[in-house]
Structure formats: structure tokens, C-alpha cells
Design a protein around this motif. Structure first.
Motif, mmCIF file in Angstrom:
data_model
loop_
_atom_site.group_PDB
_atom_site.id
_atom_site.type_symbol
_atom_site.label_atom_id
_atom_site.label_comp_id
_atom_site.label_asym_id
_atom_site.label_seq_id
_atom_site.Cartn_x
_atom_site.Cartn_y
_atom_site.Cartn_z
ATOM 1 N N SER A 302 27.371 -6.485 -24.444
ATOM 2 C CA SER A 302 26.284 -5.954 -25.269
ATOM 3 C C SER A 302 25.778 -6.976 -26.273
ATOM 4 N N ARG A 303 26.635 -7.871 -26.698
ATOM 5 C CA ARG A 303 26.225 -8.893 -27.663
ATOM 6 C C ARG A 303 25.225 -9.867 -27.048
ATOM 7 N N ILE A 304 25.357 -10.133 -25.762
ATOM 8 C CA ILE A 304 24.411 -11.024 -25.089
ATOM 9 C C ILE A 304 23.010 -10.416 -25.134
ATOM 10 N N THR A 305 22.933 -9.135 -24.817
ATOM 11 C CA THR A 305 21.648 -8.441 -24.856
ATOM 12 C C THR A 305 21.046 -8.502 -26.256
ATOM 13 N N GLU A 306 21.889 -8.293 -27.270
ATOM 14 C CA GLU A 306 21.409 -8.345 -28.652
ATOM 15 C C GLU A 306 20.875 -9.726 -29.006
ATOM 16 N N ASP A 307 21.603 -10.773 -28.599
ATOM 17 C CA ASP A 307 21.193 -12.133 -28.948
ATOM 18 C C ASP A 307 19.858 -12.491 -28.317
ATOM 19 N N ILE A 308 19.685 -12.153 -27.058
ATOM 20 C CA ILE A 308 18.435 -12.471 -26.381
ATOM 21 C C ILE A 308 17.275 -11.706 -27.014
ATOM 22 N N ALA A 309 17.501 -10.439 -27.315
ATOM 23 C CA ALA A 309 16.452 -9.647 -27.973
ATOM 24 C C ALA A 309 16.131 -10.207 -29.351
ATOM 25 N N ALA A 310 17.168 -10.668 -30.068
ATOM 26 C CA ALA A 310 16.958 -11.219 -31.411
ATOM 27 C C ALA A 310 16.115 -12.480 -31.370
ATOM 28 N N ALA A 311 16.332 -13.317 -30.371
ATOM 29 C CA ALA A 311 15.556 -14.552 -30.262
ATOM 30 C C ALA A 311 14.083 -14.270 -29.990
ATOM 31 N N ARG A 312 13.786 -13.098 -29.397
ATOM 32 C CA ARG A 312 12.408 -12.770 -29.027
ATOM 33 C C ARG A 312 11.733 -11.821 -30.023
#
Length: 339
Positions: A302-312
Motif C-alpha cells: 500500500s505504501r507504493i501506491t501512496e508514494d506514486i500518488a503523492a508524486a503526482r
């Protein structure tokens, strides 16, 4: 800028947590996290022998062994050699210094810190075996700084200058690796390396020193010099050991009251503008023109999804203006979209 041409994207994956940093991460959880990173398009992975005495490299190797080697970028580090024998607990305490306990849940094997030419070549050979690959794109010389070596750090730097630096320059010039640089939690050894006429690095991985919470020192001399020389930076630890992302650690230890108060003030402004803290942290670090990529770590998919969303995430310019007005970011720090 050599690093920018090597890295496939601006967000990568830092594998330190998968070396069982702070806690024992089950193998299944580590595999699922790496699988999520790959499936969601992350193609730059950073690792090191130090992360769990080779554990992070082994776990990453399981993923990369199933992928064509020309479909991702990979960096690891030299400066520590892992031996397949049980460690001496006394040696471990000396090795970790003020970072004692970081990887107490990692493999209990002996690690020797050495930056000589022979140790550098052995370290790379061992990393290739653990990673199950035939190439490494970028090699960082790891932790030649005071936080690990105390008053002897300059001696270690000199050992690296005549050993690791020269080996890595030769490997780069021969096309074995694509680039090399310094990977530390401190700016001083990187500044010193940039003063050398030769050997010259291609860039650096700076962990925790160019974050929303802590960036003043890097802005004083390091980043202007790097920009003049056309060098690139990979930003490690963009969440300041987790405290910017809701965690309790800063500099790998419980955050002080002062640090927690600064984080609270940033969060209040973020909440007012509807901005996520991860988004603010990642996008701040990437806004500097020297920054080529950021490598947050994770141990859960779930952290991967959060990081990618945060970058965008779209962040209003007013948020950055309010941070600047509150004195929470340096007046010399470039902000996203020229805010």
C-alpha cells in the motif's frame, strides 16, 4: 547530466527497510512490496550490502531475476564486505556507531567496513551474486562520513579516494558500470569529493539532507557546486526517516520535541490547503534542478501506491507560499513549478 540519462523515472524504490530496518519484515511481505513496486511501474531500485547484511539485495534479487536486465536501473553500494560467518556482537556495536540497532533484525553475519580497491571489487562481486544479475548501473561509496566513523572519517575518505574511487572510475570508463558517486547521510564528504580534480564522481545519493524538514546545509554550498559541475542527486530518505509521513523516527531514532513541532506546523499548513504530507515531501525534494530521482523505502504494498500518488498529486502554489512565509522552507530552496 549523466545520472538523469541513466534513471528511467523520477521516483524509485529504496530497499533499506527490506533489510529488516527497525523490525523483522516477513519474506512474503517483502516480496509483495517489491512486486507492487514493479507492477506499478517503478524501474529504479537502490540497495546496499549494509541493509541487513545483504538481506535487501537478496530480496531484491528475487524480483530482478525474473525481469530482463535492460528494463530497469539498479544501484548498490560499496564500503562494506559481508562474510558468511556469524558476527562478533562487539564488532557490530562498533560498526553501527550512533546508528546502532538499525538492522538488528537483519542477517547476523560479519560485516567489515573497508574502502580499499580490493574490498571494493569483492563487494561488487558479492552484490552481483546476491542480486542475481550481471550488471549494476550506479555504484555509491557508502557512509564515508562522521555519523559512522566519528573522528576517523577523513581517514576513511582518503582510503576511498585511493581505493574505491579509482576502481569505480576505471569500471565506469571501461563501460562495466554507467556511473558512480558518494552515498551518505551527510554533505561534508560529498563536498570534499566535488573538490577533487580526479577521480571525479558523476553524482551522489544524499539521504535525509535534502528534505522538506532538513535542507539548509545542502543549499549552502553542495547543491550550487553540483549544479555548476552538472552533477545529479538522488534523494534518499525523503520522509526524514518517517517523521514526515506519520512515523516517529528522525535520523533513525525517536524524533525530538523540536522536530515533531516543526512537522506539526508543516502539517497544519498542508491540511489547510488539502495537501498530503507525502506529496509535499516528495515534490519538494524533486524540485531542485540537481535532483534526478527520489527513492522512498517501503515494506508494504500500500505504501507504493501512496508514494506514486503523492508524486503526482496537484499541489497549489499557495501552499508553498505559505510554507515560505512561515519560515518552514529556505528562501533559497527552489519550489515546485516556480512557486
Amino acid at each position: 547530466m549523466r545520472l538523469a540519462s541513466i534513471l528511467p523515472d523520477r521516483i524509485g524504490f529504496g530497499t533499506a527497510p527490506l533489510g529488516n530496518m527497525f523490525r523483522a519484515v516477513p519474506d512474503g511481505e517483502a516480496r509483495a512490496t517489491l512486486r507492487a513496486a514493479w507492477d506499478q511501474g517503478i524501474r529504479y531500485y537502490d540497495t546496499a550490502p549494509f541493509y541487513g547484511a545483504g538481506l535487501a539485495e537478496l530480496r531484491l534479487g528475487e524480483l530482478l531475476a525474473r525481469q530482463p536486465s535492460d528494463t530497469y536501473a539498479l544501484s548498490t553500494k560499496v564500503g562494506r564486505v559481508v562474510f558468511d560467518e556469524r558476527e562478533d556482537p562487539g564488532a557490530r556495536e562498533h560498526e553501527l556507531g550512533e546508528k546502532e540497532g538499525l538492522f538488528e533484525h537483519g542477517r547476523r553475519l560479519t560485516m567489515v567496513t573497508e574502502y580499499t580497491a580490493e574490498a571494493t571489487e569483492r563487494s561488487l562481486d558479492d552484490s552481483l551474486k546476491r542480486l542475481g544479475t550481471d550488471r549494476i548501473d550506479i555504484v555509491w561509496v557508502h557512509d564515508i562520513a562522521q555519523d559512522f566513523h566519528g573522528d576517523t572519517w577523513l581517514q576513511k575518505f582518503d582510503e576511498a579516494r585511493t581505493g574505491a574511487f579509482r576502481v569505480l572510475t576505471r569500471l565506469r570508463d571501461d563501460g562495466v558500470i554507467k556511473a558512480w558517486g558518494i552515498g551518505t547521510n551527510r554533505v561534508e564528504p560529498i563536498e570534499l569529493a566535488l573538490e577533487l580534480e580526479e577521480p571525479q564522481p558523476d553524482g551522489f545519493l544524499l539521504a535525509g539532507r535534502y528534505t522538506l524538514l532538513d535542507h539548509e546545509r545542502a543549499l549552502q554550498r553542495l547543491l550550487p557546486t553540483a549544479q555548476e559541475q552538472g552533477l545529479g542527486m538522488v534523494v534518499g530518505g525523503p520522509y526524514s526517516s518517517g517523521v514526515l509521513a506519520g512515523g516517529e523516527h528522525f535520523e533513525y531514532r525517536p524524533a525530538s520535541t523540536e522536530v515533531r513541532d516543526k512537522v506539526r506546523r508543516i502539517r497544519e499548513i498542508a491540511d489547510r490547503h488539502g495537501v498530503g504530507m507525502k506529496a509535499a515531501a516528495l515534490q519538494f525534494s524533486l524540485a531542485h534542478p540537481v535532483a534526478c530521482a527520489v527513492v522512498p523505502g517501503a515494506t508494504r504494498p500500500s505504501r507504493i501506491t501512496e508514494d506514486i500518488a503523492a508524486a503526482r498529486e496537484e499541489i497549489p502554489a499557495a501552499f508553498w507560499h505559505d510554507l515560505r512565509a512561515a519560515g518552514l522552507v529556505s528562501p533559497f530552496a527552489p519550489l515546485p513549478d516556480g512557486a
